[in-house]
Design a protein around this motif. Structure first.
Motif, PDB file in Angstrom:
ATOM      1  N   LEU B 346     -15.663   3.051  13.920  1.00  0.00           N
ATOM      2  CA  LEU B 346     -15.786   3.433  12.870  1.00  0.00           C
ATOM      3  C   LEU B 346     -14.110   3.068  12.248  1.00  0.00           C
ATOM      4  CD1 LEU B 346     -16.408   7.407  13.051  1.00  0.00           C
ATOM      5  CD2 LEU B 346     -18.033   5.663  12.133  1.00  0.00           C
ATOM      6  N   LYS B 347     -14.111   3.402  11.070  1.00  0.00           N
ATOM      7  CA  LYS B 347     -12.750   2.828  10.849  1.00  0.00           C
ATOM      8  C   LYS B 347     -12.566   3.501   9.531  1.00  0.00           C
ATOM      9  CE  LYS B 347     -15.672  -0.835   7.841  1.00  0.00           C
ATOM     10  NZ  LYS B 347     -16.402  -0.751   8.630  1.00  0.00           N
ATOM     11  N   LEU B 348     -11.100   3.691   9.580  1.00  0.00           N
ATOM     12  CA  LEU B 348      -9.912   4.147   8.755  1.00  0.00           C
ATOM     13  C   LEU B 348      -9.464   2.930   7.531  1.00  0.00           C
ATOM     14  CD1 LEU B 348      -7.897   6.138  11.311  1.00  0.00           C
ATOM     15  CD2 LEU B 348      -9.586   7.349   9.969  1.00  0.00           C
ATOM     16  N   PRO B 349     -10.459   2.939   6.533  1.00  0.00           N
ATOM     17  CA  PRO B 349      -9.790   1.624   5.473  1.00  0.00           C
ATOM     18  C   PRO B 349      -8.527   1.874   4.825  1.00  0.00           C
ATOM     19  CG  PRO B 349     -11.968   3.160   4.940  1.00  0.00           C
ATOM     20  CD  PRO B 349     -11.420   3.682   5.420  1.00  0.00           C
ATOM     21  N   LEU B 350      -8.165   0.767   4.940  1.00  0.00           N
ATOM     22  CA  LEU B 350      -7.059   0.782   4.368  1.00  0.00           C
ATOM     23  C   LEU B 350      -7.323   1.443   2.580  1.00  0.00           C
ATOM     24  CD1 LEU B 350      -5.727  -2.678   4.686  1.00  0.00           C
ATOM     25  CD2 LEU B 350      -4.676  -0.686   5.373  1.00  0.00           C
ATOM     26  N   PHE B 351      -6.562   1.623   1.668  1.00  0.00           N
ATOM     27  CA  PHE B 351      -6.576   2.705   0.204  1.00  0.00           C
ATOM     28  C   PHE B 351      -6.854   1.514  -0.860  1.00  0.00           C
ATOM     29  CE2 PHE B 351      -4.480   6.555   2.163  1.00  0.00           C
ATOM     30  CZ  PHE B 351      -5.753   7.434   1.985  1.00  0.00           C
ATOM     31  N   LYS B 352      -7.152   1.817  -1.781  1.00  0.00           N
ATOM     32  CA  LYS B 352      -7.390   0.545  -2.435  1.00  0.00           C
ATOM     33  C   LYS B 352      -6.542   1.469  -3.676  1.00  0.00           C
ATOM     34  CE  LYS B 352     -12.135  -0.185  -3.540  1.00  0.00           C
ATOM     35  NZ  LYS B 352     -11.674  -0.905  -2.836  1.00  0.00           N
ATOM     36  N   GLU B 353      -4.790  -0.282  -3.940  1.00  0.00           N
ATOM     37  CA  GLU B 353      -4.383   0.468  -5.089  1.00  0.00           C
ATOM     38  C   GLU B 353      -4.155   0.806  -5.701  1.00  0.00           C
ATOM     39  OE1 GLU B 353      -0.391  -1.467  -4.868  1.00  0.00           O
ATOM     40  OE2 GLU B 353      -1.910  -2.971  -4.394  1.00  0.00           O
ATOM     41  N   GLU B 354      -5.148   1.590  -6.767  1.00  0.00           N
ATOM     42  CA  GLU B 354      -4.898   3.020  -7.415  1.00  0.00           C
ATOM     43  C   GLU B 354      -5.493   4.064  -6.778  1.00  0.00           C
ATOM     44  OE1 GLU B 354      -7.439   0.313  -7.408  1.00  0.00           O
ATOM     45  OE2 GLU B 354      -9.107   0.647  -8.042  1.00  0.00           O
ATOM     46  N   THR B 355      -5.814   4.672  -5.497  1.00  0.00           N
ATOM     47  CA  THR B 355      -6.007   5.456  -4.630  1.00  0.00           C
ATOM     48  C   THR B 355      -4.714   5.493  -4.557  1.00  0.00           C
ATOM     49  OG1 THR B 355      -8.392   4.380  -4.241  1.00  0.00           O
ATOM     50  CG2 THR B 355      -7.748   6.363  -3.317  1.00  0.00           C
ATOM     51  N   TYR B 356      -4.187   4.273  -3.519  1.00  0.00           N
ATOM     52  CA  TYR B 356      -3.094   4.835  -3.302  1.00  0.00           C
ATOM     53  C   TYR B 356      -1.276   5.732  -4.051  1.00  0.00           C
ATOM     54  CZ  TYR B 356       1.294   4.719   0.292  1.00  0.00           C
ATOM     55  OH  TYR B 356       2.320   4.345   0.899  1.00  0.00           O
ATOM     56  N   SER B 357      -2.023   4.793  -5.190  1.00  0.00           N
ATOM     57  CA  SER B 357      -1.088   5.167  -6.389  1.00  0.00           C
ATOM     58  C   SER B 357      -1.193   6.978  -6.571  1.00  0.00           C
ATOM     59  CB  SER B 357      -1.120   4.662  -7.808  1.00  0.00           C
ATOM     60  OG  SER B 357      -1.967   4.314  -8.464  1.00  0.00           O
ATOM     61  N   VAL B 358      -2.136   7.136  -6.751  1.00  0.00           N
ATOM     62  CA  VAL B 358      -2.370   8.909  -6.806  1.00  0.00           C
ATOM     63  C   VAL B 358      -2.483   9.767  -5.541  1.00  0.00           C
ATOM     64  CG1 VAL B 358      -4.331  10.855  -7.140  1.00  0.00           C
ATOM     65  CG2 VAL B 358      -4.567   7.948  -8.343  1.00  0.00           C
ATOM     66  N   LEU B 359      -1.906   8.989  -4.633  1.00  0.00           N
ATOM     67  CA  LEU B 359      -1.551   9.708  -3.537  1.00  0.00           C
ATOM     68  C   LEU B 359       0.067   9.771  -3.703  1.00  0.00           C
ATOM     69  CD1 LEU B 359      -4.408   8.777  -0.427  1.00  0.00           C
ATOM     70  CD2 LEU B 359      -4.133  10.985  -2.017  1.00  0.00           C
ATOM     71  N   VAL B 360       0.818   8.375  -3.351  1.00  0.00           N
ATOM     72  CA  VAL B 360       2.006   9.167  -3.722  1.00  0.00           C
ATOM     73  C   VAL B 360       2.984   9.766  -4.501  1.00  0.00           C
ATOM     74  CG1 VAL B 360       4.307   7.393  -4.279  1.00  0.00           C
ATOM     75  CG2 VAL B 360       2.363   6.037  -2.835  1.00  0.00           C
ATOM     76  N   ASP B 361       1.570   9.847  -5.374  1.00  0.00           N
ATOM     77  CA  ASP B 361       2.446  10.975  -7.146  1.00  0.00           C
ATOM     78  C   ASP B 361       2.374  12.685  -5.800  1.00  0.00           C
ATOM     79  OD1 ASP B 361       3.491   9.461  -8.558  1.00  0.00           O
ATOM     80  OD2 ASP B 361       1.461   9.538  -9.862  1.00  0.00           O
ATOM     81  N   LEU B 362       1.394  12.793  -5.212  1.00  0.00           N
ATOM     82  CA  LEU B 362       1.885  13.603  -4.726  1.00  0.00           C
ATOM     83  C   LEU B 362       1.979  14.239  -3.992  1.00  0.00           C
ATOM     84  CD1 LEU B 362      -2.446  14.315  -4.352  1.00  0.00           C
ATOM     85  CD2 LEU B 362      -1.098  15.408  -6.283  1.00  0.00           C
ATOM     86  N   PHE B 363       3.148  13.234  -2.615  1.00  0.00           N
ATOM     87  CA  PHE B 363       3.532  13.165  -1.537  1.00  0.00           C
ATOM     88  C   PHE B 363       5.281  13.660  -1.897  1.00  0.00           C
ATOM     89  CE2 PHE B 363       1.570  13.375   2.068  1.00  0.00           C
ATOM     90  CZ  PHE B 363       0.240  12.779   1.648  1.00  0.00           C
ATOM     91  N   PRO B 364       5.751  14.556  -1.253  1.00  0.00           N
ATOM     92  CA  PRO B 364       7.065  14.284  -1.683  1.00  0.00           C
ATOM     93  C   PRO B 364       7.988  12.562  -1.302  1.00  0.00           C
ATOM     94  CG  PRO B 364       6.990  15.152   0.497  1.00  0.00           C
ATOM     95  CD  PRO B 364       5.663  14.525  -0.079  1.00  0.00           C
ATOM     96  N   GLU B 365       9.346  11.744  -2.412  1.00  0.00           N
ATOM     97  CA  GLU B 365       9.567  10.802  -1.474  1.00  0.00           C
ATOM     98  C   GLU B 365       9.625  10.252  -0.405  1.00  0.00           C
ATOM     99  OE1 GLU B 365      12.630   9.278  -3.739  1.00  0.00           O
ATOM    100  OE2 GLU B 365      12.067   9.905  -5.235  1.00  0.00           O
ATOM    101  N   TRP B 366      10.995  11.487   0.253  1.00  0.00           N
ATOM    102  CA  TRP B 366      10.925  11.075   2.190  1.00  0.00           C
ATOM    103  C   TRP B 366      10.075  10.725   2.613  1.00  0.00           C
ATOM    104  CZ3 TRP B 366       9.616  14.730   5.935  1.00  0.00           C
ATOM    105  CH2 TRP B 366       9.228  15.937   5.017  1.00  0.00           C
ATOM    106  N   MET B 367       8.902  11.563   2.747  1.00  0.00           N
ATOM    107  CA  MET B 367       7.134  11.169   3.349  1.00  0.00           C
ATOM    108  C   MET B 367       6.193  10.902   2.681  1.00  0.00           C
ATOM    109  SD  MET B 367       7.400  11.897   6.894  1.00  0.00           S
ATOM    110  CE  MET B 367       6.412  12.130   8.385  1.00  0.00           C
ATOM    111  N   PRO B 368       6.019   9.350   2.449  1.00  0.00           N
ATOM    112  CA  PRO B 368       5.002   8.978   1.653  1.00  0.00           C
ATOM    113  C   PRO B 368       3.577   8.635   1.926  1.00  0.00           C
ATOM    114  CG  PRO B 368       6.513   6.846   2.392  1.00  0.00           C
ATOM    115  CD  PRO B 368       7.309   8.436   1.954  1.00  0.00           C
ATOM    116  N   PRO B 369       3.096   8.809   2.154  1.00  0.00           N
ATOM    117  CA  PRO B 369       1.758   9.056   2.331  1.00  0.00           C
ATOM    118  C   PRO B 369       1.176   7.796   3.206  1.00  0.00           C
ATOM    119  CG  PRO B 369       0.771   8.686   0.043  1.00  0.00           C
ATOM    120  CD  PRO B 369       2.315   8.490   0.386  1.00  0.00           C
ATOM    121  N   ASN B 370       0.220   7.454   4.302  1.00  0.00           N
ATOM    122  CA  ASN B 370      -0.262   6.511   4.917  1.00  0.00           C
ATOM    123  C   ASN B 370      -0.661   5.191   4.054  1.00  0.00           C
ATOM    124  OD1 ASN B 370       0.743   6.880   7.616  1.00  0.00           O
ATOM    125  ND2 ASN B 370      -0.779   8.184   8.070  1.00  0.00           N
TER     126      ASN B 370
END
Lengths: 490, 490
Positions: B346-370
């Protein structure tokens, strides 16, 4: 300072300060304090928080470690990463021997974290002034007495408060905090009769690593089983050397689960503990040279740890050639077990003439026993009941016959657990027989789920492993063989 | 007689006689009768025993099937092997359509058994006068309604009385009686929300075999999952052909555990069901051509059956490419899960740009999502709590974001189960989200054992699979992929 001395100080401090102690029960700094107090830490405890006054859990807040008059062995940091350097300077000034840093946000977060790391190296003069466990860990645990005993407690610095535990012969070294947190809670409630002595989470291992803890446990005669979770080897050569030492000691087994065997796992170890994990080939080579047992996942890691812990606790003789006998009441389960036995490099030996003739007498004429060590016991029990013999006597006789045959080094026995048939399946006499002989006996339990759990607990009390997956049973016997063989080929 | 008609008669008889019925509750013949009565068999039931008079469980004994006035569809034999031919002759004379022979002592015991077999072939005129299930089996079960409902019951002919069960989309075909006995009891108490429709033990399959039952279940739209335990294939070519039929049907999955893959296992199958088992290579080839799922042991067989059963029950879309996202609160567990994910293809895909930007907003600056589909959700929850947002909202948002990304075909989510933290880990909102989306979500549960069990049951009620071994979780997702891919490559 000799390495073992500092590990000794970390695990047996006379005094400890919790930096970031808090009155708020939701905060980790509160829970660490509570964990120490509730679990009867015998040394001095100091809550430290620059922003707090008054008392917390009956103890007076200190603004700084410098306000503590007595000597201070160890501090536990539960404050944000950025505030650590300043406080650490004070610790050095105070002459604190060791710091457990639970905060994350160091090497694993990139440049900012690496700057912090460099500051810490400077402040500690390359860890010569004060030694570090962590950062990014869940502290250390030492268990002195069982949680349900008067002498319960020890030294507990996880930010999860532990209420249930048992002292035993297992030590854990882990780069995952979970093993001194939620997963430990899982273990002690899943295996209430499994005992642990130390749990050491080492996080990013900025200073102290698996090497120092491993070395320490190898020279502690109480520790028989060392269960490890690593994301990288600090120094593979030294690791191998230490493990080789374990081969010379008769009663030590090291089990390792290694994270980061694949590229996806490696990405994960970098963001978790900043570990540049060795891939599966390098890991395999290191483990092979080390002669330790590898577990593919946490479940296996602790099933294996349980098995070895109990074999040591009951002075069982580990198999040397892999001969095993199976006593099964179901042909289907027996078949799969026989297949797995062979697939895992074990064998069901042919019976010696004498052994076979003893068995033949116990079986009805229409259904003689197999000539190899696979006993479908049901016909013998039926015969016994027909002629008015207690089935328990037959089981005892079969066990004794099998366990006295030299080529048979252990037994797999299937047991049907049911309230309806509890009388038939009384396990007390089984426990008696199993405890009498030095050979390991593993049980495969089927039947009503609650009843299976009940029997599991009855057996557990006597350190007898049981399984509800045939493959787990066979796999756990296989590692006994692997361990004893590794010790033979030095 | 068309094959499916006879299977239909065996599974839905209008009348049944129990040969060897007994007043003695310890005897199997008594328990079969009790199993039928206690589980509300709607047809006529006749206890038959040449040595008995009077009543048993409220029913009048008959000396012979010939004493029964009405038509008789099926008889169940629970008498010693030697007495079967004579009674079977009477059954033929009576025009009975089918006989379930539970007694053992036929092909599997050698010459004497083979003589008996020959007699039966003669009496039945090569099974043209009456069809046989068994011998050496534990009967058939049909479940019409759940055991805790008013319409509970069905058709139950095991000599173990069943009290707990649920009707569902699984059918079992087994050469091991255990699956209609002690192991079935294990399954229904371990997985109280897992439903079964039929269990067919076929023993030595002297006449009817896996082929006829498989064919029948393939044309029953209620059956989605066929779980099999075989010690040999009656006819590998026909088996493959039938399984190919399953590929064309969208909602059918066949899972097989095969006994006798090794020489030790083969010895066992011979003495168990007189099966000359195919070795592992032949079995592998047959399974490969069949396009079915292989399970190495009974534990996996039913974990897989549970997974498929629930995926069908909740109309989930099976993965086609193996992309999965993981939401973990522990870096260590996440790492091992990531490794296993890759090891199982199986694989853990790379996020699409849009998906990642949604996640970034939810995470603190000091610990961005993978940047790849491995979400360590803890920093996002901490951020939420700091700014007064309900952590549940964050989890929901993360789930929705991941599940809406096309490359992500499912989620692995770790959950910490603890009484202390029950409020934080309320699973109801999770159940809501998981039920909303067509993609499968699997949970890995850690924490207090009883709490893990509680959460397991909560999730089970909604057909959401959970695991306490990471490898089981990954393996069970992997087989979804395997099954859907097999169906694509016809």
């Amino acid at each position: 300072m000799k390495v073992n001395n500092i590990i000794d100080t970390f695990l047996n401090p006379k005094s400890v300060a919790v930096i970031g102690a808090s009155k708020n029960p939701l905060k980790g700094g509160h829970r660490i304090l509570k964990n120490l107090i509730a679990n009867n830490f015998k040394g001095d405890i100091y809550p430290v928080n620059i922003n707090s006054t008054g008392k917390v859990l009956g103890l007076e807040f200190k603004k700084s470690v410098l306000d503590i008059e007595n000597d201070l062995d160890v501090v536990v940091f539960y404050v944000p990463n950025q505030s650590i350097p300043t406080i650490l300077e004070e610790c050095v000034q105070k002459g604190v021997k060791g710091a457990i840093i639970e905060a994350s946000g160091f090497e694993e977060v990139g440049n900012k974290g690496l700057e912090l790391r460099d500051q810490i190296v400077d402040i500690t003069e390359n860890f010569s002034k004060i030694r570090i466990v962590g950062p990014n860990c869940m502290g250390l645990t030492r268990i002195d007495g069982d949680s349900d005993n008067e002498d319960k407690g020890g030294f507990f610095t996880s930010f999860l408060v532990f209420n249930e535990y048992k002292r035993g012969n297992i030590a854990i070294i882990s780069q995952s905090g979970m093993l001194n947190g939620g997963y430990f809670t899982h273990l002690v409630t899943k295996y209430p009769y499994l005992g642990f002595r130390y749990i050491c989470t080492i996080g990013n291992k900025m200073d102290l690593s698996e090497l120092e803890f491993l070395d320490y446990f190898l020279s502690d005669p109480e520790i028989k089983v060392i269960a490890m979770y690593l994301e990288s080897f600090k120094d593979p050569r030294k690791f191998i050397k230490l493990c080789e030492k374990a081969k010379d000691l008769q009663n030590k087994t090291i089990i390792l689960t290694k994270g980061g065997l694949t590229s996806q796992g490696q990405k994960s170890t970098i963001s978790h503990t900043a570990s540049l994990s060795e891939n599966s080939k390098l890991t395999e080579a290191t483990i092979k040279q080390s002669g330790i047992i590898q577990a593919r996942n946490f479940y296996d890691l602790f099933e294996f740890a349980r098995t070895f812990s109990w074999m040591y606790a009951t002075n069982k003789t580990l198999p040397k050639h892999g001969g095993v006998a199976q006593i099964f009441g179901s042909g289907g389960a027996g078949t799969i077990s026989a297949d797995l036995t062979m697939q895992y490099g074990l064998k069901l030996p042919l019976f010696k003439e004498e052994t076979y003739s003893v068995l033949v007498d116990l079986f009805p004429e229409w259904m003689p026993p197999n000539k190899f060590a696979f006993v479908d016991i049901w016909p013998a029990l039926e015969k016994a009941m027909t002629i008015g013999i207690n089935p328990g006597d037959i089981i005892r006789k079969v066990y004794a016959t099998l366990l006295e045959e030299p080529e048979i080094e252990g037994i797999f026995n299937m047991l049907f657990c049911s309230k309806q048939f509890r009388v038939v399946n009384d396990v007390n006499y089984l426990i008696d027989i199993i405890s009498t002989y030095p050979k390991p006996v593993f049980l495969f339990l089927v039947g009503e789920y609650d009843e299976v759990r009940l029997v599991t607990q009855q057996l557990s009390k006597h350190s007898i492993p049981s399984f509800s997956n045939l493959e787990d049973m066979v796999k756990n016997f296989r590692i006994l063989l692997q361990d004893s063989n590794k010790k033979l080929i030095k």
